[in-house]
Design a protein around this motif. Structure first.
Motif, PDB file in Angstrom:
ATOM      1  N   ARG A  97      -0.480  -4.934   1.759  1.00  0.00           N
ATOM      2  CA  ARG A  97      -1.546  -4.373   0.926  1.00  0.00           C
ATOM      3  C   ARG A  97      -1.086  -3.111   0.206  1.00  0.00           C
ATOM      4  O   ARG A  97      -1.431  -2.879  -0.953  1.00  0.00           O
ATOM      5  CB  ARG A  97      -2.794  -4.096   1.771  1.00  0.00           C
ATOM      6  CG  ARG A  97      -3.523  -5.347   2.236  1.00  0.00           C
ATOM      7  CD  ARG A  97      -4.931  -5.019   2.686  1.00  0.00           C
ATOM      8  NE  ARG A  97      -4.948  -4.173   3.858  1.00  0.00           N
ATOM      9  CZ  ARG A  97      -4.946  -4.620   5.101  1.00  0.00           C
ATOM     10  NH1 ARG A  97      -4.913  -5.930   5.332  1.00  0.00           N
ATOM     11  NH2 ARG A  97      -4.970  -3.785   6.127  1.00  0.00           N
ATOM     12  N   LYS A  98      -0.276  -2.282   0.891  1.00  0.00           N
ATOM     13  CA  LYS A  98       0.213  -1.070   0.262  1.00  0.00           C
ATOM     14  C   LYS A  98       1.172  -1.392  -0.871  1.00  0.00           C
ATOM     15  O   LYS A  98       1.154  -0.741  -1.924  1.00  0.00           O
ATOM     16  CB  LYS A  98       0.898  -0.188   1.309  1.00  0.00           C
ATOM     17  CG  LYS A  98      -0.079   0.510   2.252  1.00  0.00           C
ATOM     18  CD  LYS A  98       0.641   1.427   3.222  1.00  0.00           C
ATOM     19  CE  LYS A  98      -0.367   2.154   4.115  1.00  0.00           C
ATOM     20  NZ  LYS A  98       0.309   3.059   5.079  1.00  0.00           N
ATOM     21  N   LYS A  99       2.024  -2.394  -0.674  1.00  0.00           N
ATOM     22  CA  LYS A  99       2.953  -2.800  -1.728  1.00  0.00           C
ATOM     23  C   LYS A  99       2.197  -3.321  -2.950  1.00  0.00           C
ATOM     24  O   LYS A  99       2.642  -3.166  -4.082  1.00  0.00           O
ATOM     25  CB  LYS A  99       3.903  -3.877  -1.206  1.00  0.00           C
ATOM     26  CG  LYS A  99       4.965  -3.373  -0.241  1.00  0.00           C
ATOM     27  CD  LYS A  99       5.880  -4.493   0.209  1.00  0.00           C
ATOM     28  CE  LYS A  99       6.947  -3.979   1.167  1.00  0.00           C
ATOM     29  NZ  LYS A  99       7.838  -5.081   1.631  1.00  0.00           N
ATOM     30  N   MET A 100       1.041  -3.951  -2.695  1.00  0.00           N
ATOM     31  CA  MET A 100       0.229  -4.485  -3.793  1.00  0.00           C
ATOM     32  C   MET A 100      -0.649  -3.406  -4.430  1.00  0.00           C
ATOM     33  O   MET A 100      -1.326  -3.660  -5.419  1.00  0.00           O
ATOM     34  CB  MET A 100      -0.647  -5.631  -3.276  1.00  0.00           C
ATOM     35  CG  MET A 100       0.141  -6.833  -2.765  1.00  0.00           C
ATOM     36  SD  MET A 100      -0.928  -8.076  -1.997  1.00  0.00           S
ATOM     37  CE  MET A 100      -1.878  -8.615  -3.429  1.00  0.00           C
ATOM     38  N   GLY A 101      -0.633  -2.210  -3.847  1.00  0.00           N
ATOM     39  CA  GLY A 101      -1.414  -1.106  -4.407  1.00  0.00           C
ATOM     40  C   GLY A 101      -2.890  -1.191  -4.117  1.00  0.00           C
ATOM     41  O   GLY A 101      -3.714  -0.620  -4.850  1.00  0.00           O
ATOM     42  N   ILE A 102      -3.264  -1.904  -3.057  1.00  0.00           N
ATOM     43  CA  ILE A 102      -4.679  -2.025  -2.696  1.00  0.00           C
ATOM     44  C   ILE A 102      -5.119  -0.758  -1.967  1.00  0.00           C
ATOM     45  O   ILE A 102      -4.601  -0.427  -0.905  1.00  0.00           O
ATOM     46  CB  ILE A 102      -4.919  -3.263  -1.807  1.00  0.00           C
ATOM     47  CG1 ILE A 102      -4.488  -4.533  -2.557  1.00  0.00           C
ATOM     48  CG2 ILE A 102      -6.389  -3.362  -1.393  1.00  0.00           C
ATOM     49  CD1 ILE A 102      -4.599  -5.798  -1.720  1.00  0.00           C
ATOM     50  N   LYS A 103      -6.096  -0.068  -2.526  1.00  0.00           N
ATOM     51  CA  LYS A 103      -6.534   1.211  -1.985  1.00  0.00           C
ATOM     52  C   LYS A 103      -7.644   1.031  -0.946  1.00  0.00           C
ATOM     53  O   LYS A 103      -8.333   0.010  -0.935  1.00  0.00           O
ATOM     54  CB  LYS A 103      -7.007   2.114  -3.126  1.00  0.00           C
ATOM     55  CG  LYS A 103      -5.918   2.408  -4.159  1.00  0.00           C
ATOM     56  CD  LYS A 103      -6.456   3.261  -5.299  1.00  0.00           C
ATOM     57  CE  LYS A 103      -5.365   3.539  -6.325  1.00  0.00           C
ATOM     58  NZ  LYS A 103      -5.859   4.378  -7.457  1.00  0.00           N
ATOM     59  N   PRO A 104      -7.813   2.046  -0.066  1.00  0.00           N
ATOM     60  CA  PRO A 104      -8.847   1.963   0.975  1.00  0.00           C
ATOM     61  C   PRO A 104     -10.242   1.651   0.448  1.00  0.00           C
ATOM     62  O   PRO A 104     -10.991   0.907   1.073  1.00  0.00           O
ATOM     63  CB  PRO A 104      -8.787   3.348   1.631  1.00  0.00           C
ATOM     64  CG  PRO A 104      -7.377   3.785   1.430  1.00  0.00           C
ATOM     65  CD  PRO A 104      -6.996   3.259   0.079  1.00  0.00           C
ATOM     66  N   LYS A 105     -10.619   2.215  -0.719  1.00  0.00           N
ATOM     67  CA  LYS A 105     -11.957   1.954  -1.247  1.00  0.00           C
ATOM     68  C   LYS A 105     -12.087   0.524  -1.760  1.00  0.00           C
ATOM     69  O   LYS A 105     -13.206   0.015  -1.918  1.00  0.00           O
ATOM     70  CB  LYS A 105     -12.294   2.946  -2.359  1.00  0.00           C
ATOM     71  CG  LYS A 105     -12.653   4.329  -1.843  1.00  0.00           C
ATOM     72  CD  LYS A 105     -13.184   5.215  -2.959  1.00  0.00           C
ATOM     73  CE  LYS A 105     -13.585   6.579  -2.423  1.00  0.00           C
ATOM     74  NZ  LYS A 105     -14.130   7.453  -3.491  1.00  0.00           N
ATOM     75  N   GLU A 106     -10.962  -0.132  -2.042  1.00  0.00           N
ATOM     76  CA  GLU A 106     -10.987  -1.535  -2.461  1.00  0.00           C
ATOM     77  C   GLU A 106     -10.991  -2.455  -1.246  1.00  0.00           C
ATOM     78  O   GLU A 106     -11.646  -3.492  -1.249  1.00  0.00           O
ATOM     79  CB  GLU A 106      -9.779  -1.835  -3.354  1.00  0.00           C
ATOM     80  CG  GLU A 106      -9.752  -1.044  -4.645  1.00  0.00           C
ATOM     81  CD  GLU A 106      -8.466  -1.217  -5.411  1.00  0.00           C
ATOM     82  OE1 GLU A 106      -8.508  -1.199  -6.647  1.00  0.00           O
ATOM     83  OE2 GLU A 106      -7.403  -1.381  -4.758  1.00  0.00           O
ATOM     84  N   GLN A 107     -10.241  -2.075  -0.215  1.00  0.00           N
ATOM     85  CA  GLN A 107     -10.204  -2.822   1.039  1.00  0.00           C
ATOM     86  C   GLN A 107     -10.856  -1.954   2.096  1.00  0.00           C
ATOM     87  O   GLN A 107     -10.200  -1.220   2.826  1.00  0.00           O
ATOM     88  CB  GLN A 107      -8.760  -3.155   1.419  1.00  0.00           C
ATOM     89  CG  GLN A 107      -8.615  -3.931   2.723  1.00  0.00           C
ATOM     90  CD  GLN A 107      -9.354  -5.244   2.696  1.00  0.00           C
ATOM     91  OE1 GLN A 107      -9.106  -6.066   1.831  1.00  0.00           O
ATOM     92  NE2 GLN A 107     -10.248  -5.448   3.647  1.00  0.00           N
ATOM     93  N   GLN A 108     -12.188  -2.009   2.163  1.00  0.00           N
ATOM     94  CA  GLN A 108     -12.949  -1.036   2.947  1.00  0.00           C
ATOM     95  C   GLN A 108     -12.908  -1.285   4.450  1.00  0.00           C
ATOM     96  O   GLN A 108     -13.223  -0.394   5.239  1.00  0.00           O
ATOM     97  CB  GLN A 108     -14.400  -1.034   2.456  1.00  0.00           C
ATOM     98  CG  GLN A 108     -14.511  -0.672   0.982  1.00  0.00           C
ATOM     99  CD  GLN A 108     -15.891  -0.952   0.422  1.00  0.00           C
ATOM    100  OE1 GLN A 108     -16.715  -1.615   1.049  1.00  0.00           O
ATOM    101  NE2 GLN A 108     -16.160  -0.444  -0.773  1.00  0.00           N
ATOM    102  N   ILE A 109     -12.540  -2.488   4.848  1.00  0.00           N
ATOM    103  CA  ILE A 109     -12.457  -2.807   6.276  1.00  0.00           C
ATOM    104  C   ILE A 109     -11.039  -3.232   6.626  1.00  0.00           C
ATOM    105  O   ILE A 109     -10.273  -3.665   5.760  1.00  0.00           O
ATOM    106  CB  ILE A 109     -13.452  -3.918   6.674  1.00  0.00           C
ATOM    107  CG1 ILE A 109     -13.194  -5.182   5.841  1.00  0.00           C
ATOM    108  CG2 ILE A 109     -14.884  -3.440   6.538  1.00  0.00           C
ATOM    109  CD1 ILE A 109     -14.010  -6.376   6.272  1.00  0.00           C
ATOM    110  N   VAL A 110     -10.706  -3.116   7.887  1.00  0.00           N
ATOM    111  CA  VAL A 110      -9.383  -3.526   8.359  1.00  0.00           C
ATOM    112  C   VAL A 110      -9.540  -4.398   9.600  1.00  0.00           C
ATOM    113  O   VAL A 110     -10.569  -4.353  10.289  1.00  0.00           O
ATOM    114  CB  VAL A 110      -8.492  -2.313   8.696  1.00  0.00           C
ATOM    115  CG1 VAL A 110      -8.201  -1.494   7.453  1.00  0.00           C
ATOM    116  CG2 VAL A 110      -9.136  -1.455   9.784  1.00  0.00           C
TER     117      VAL A 110
END
Length: 250
Positions: A225-238
């Motif tokens: 997800r980090k390599k794809m640039g997905i930010k915490p506010k876009e991926q709100q749950i883990v």
């Protein structure tokens, strides 16, 4: 009430009077409208539908709620479910048989003949598939209903003595707010997902695990997800129990 339940006015009136006797604080008679209405302090006595069930009636548009508030559901592309193929599969399951199908998969350039023994259906939120033992691959697999071109001859089950372990196995998915969110944002996510102690847990069949994680955007590792640039506010749950990623099959 009479129209909704398709009963006579006399029967509806008797039912309402009986209910008022059981719960006198739940309803009052409005002489101007000549109807019974729920009181401000109404508390369910016979049934207690969840908010999801109540909102589900909005999607059904079945007249359960009156007056009906405006609503809209997001449009999604229609996914094909051939009626004749579904009927044949249901009959095949009921008689514990196998059946020949012509199937278009994403791994083969041309449709291929398969002998499958179906035993269940699954839905990933967008499309339906049939869970079946595949004699060609010699394992239980998912077959998208809309990709079955045609069905052929039926015969004895090919899965006698075999167990679809991935379908039978239940795994527990634990999710929580993204740790890089602010405290206020974490609280908002915890409220939204009805979390307790910073997480929520739900069950899913292992065979359906990939679909569930994909719908939630959790089928990738944190590094991916980090390599794809997905930010915490876009991926709100883990996904808290990340070991589940080792169980999914693409």
């Amino acid at each position: 009430m009479a129209d909704y339940l398709d009963i006579s006015l006399e029967r509806a009136s008797a039912a309402i009077k009986e209910y008022v006797k059981l719960a006198p604080n739940n309803a009052h008679y409005d002489p101007s409208a000549k109807v019974y209405k729920p009181t401000i302090n109404f508390k369910p006595l016979i049934i207690n539908p969840s908010p999801d069930q109540v909102l589900g009636h909005l999607l059904l548009e079945d007249g359960f709620l009156s007056p009906m508030p405006e609503m809209m559901r997001l449009p999604v592309p229609h996914r094909a479910i051939p009626t004749d193929i579904l009927r044949v599969l249901l009959s095949t399951m009921a008689e514990n048989q196998s059946i020949d199908i012509l199937y278009r998969s994403m791994t083969s350039p041309k449709p291929t003949r398969r002998r499958i023994t179906p035993h269940a259906f699954g839905n990933d939120g967008f499309r339906w598939h049939v869970r079946a033992y595949c004699s060609l691959r010699e394992q239980f697999r998912d077959f998208v209903l809309g990709r079955i071109v045609e069905t052929g001859e039926r015969g004895p089950s090919k899965s006698e003595g075999l167990v679809d372990e991935k379908w039978d196995e239940i795994v527990f998915v634990r999710i929580g707010p993204h740790p890089e969110l602010s405290e206020n944002h974490k609280i908002a996510i915890e409220m939204d997902y009805d979390m307790e102690d910073g997480e929520t847990v739900f069950e899913v069949r292992r065979a359906m695990l990939f679909y569930v994680l994909k719908q939630l955007g959790l089928h990738r590792t944190e590094e991916e997800r980090k390599k794809m640039g997905i930010k915490p506010k876009e991926q709100q749950i883990v996904l808290i129990n990340t070991g589940l990623l080792e169980l999914i099959e693409f």
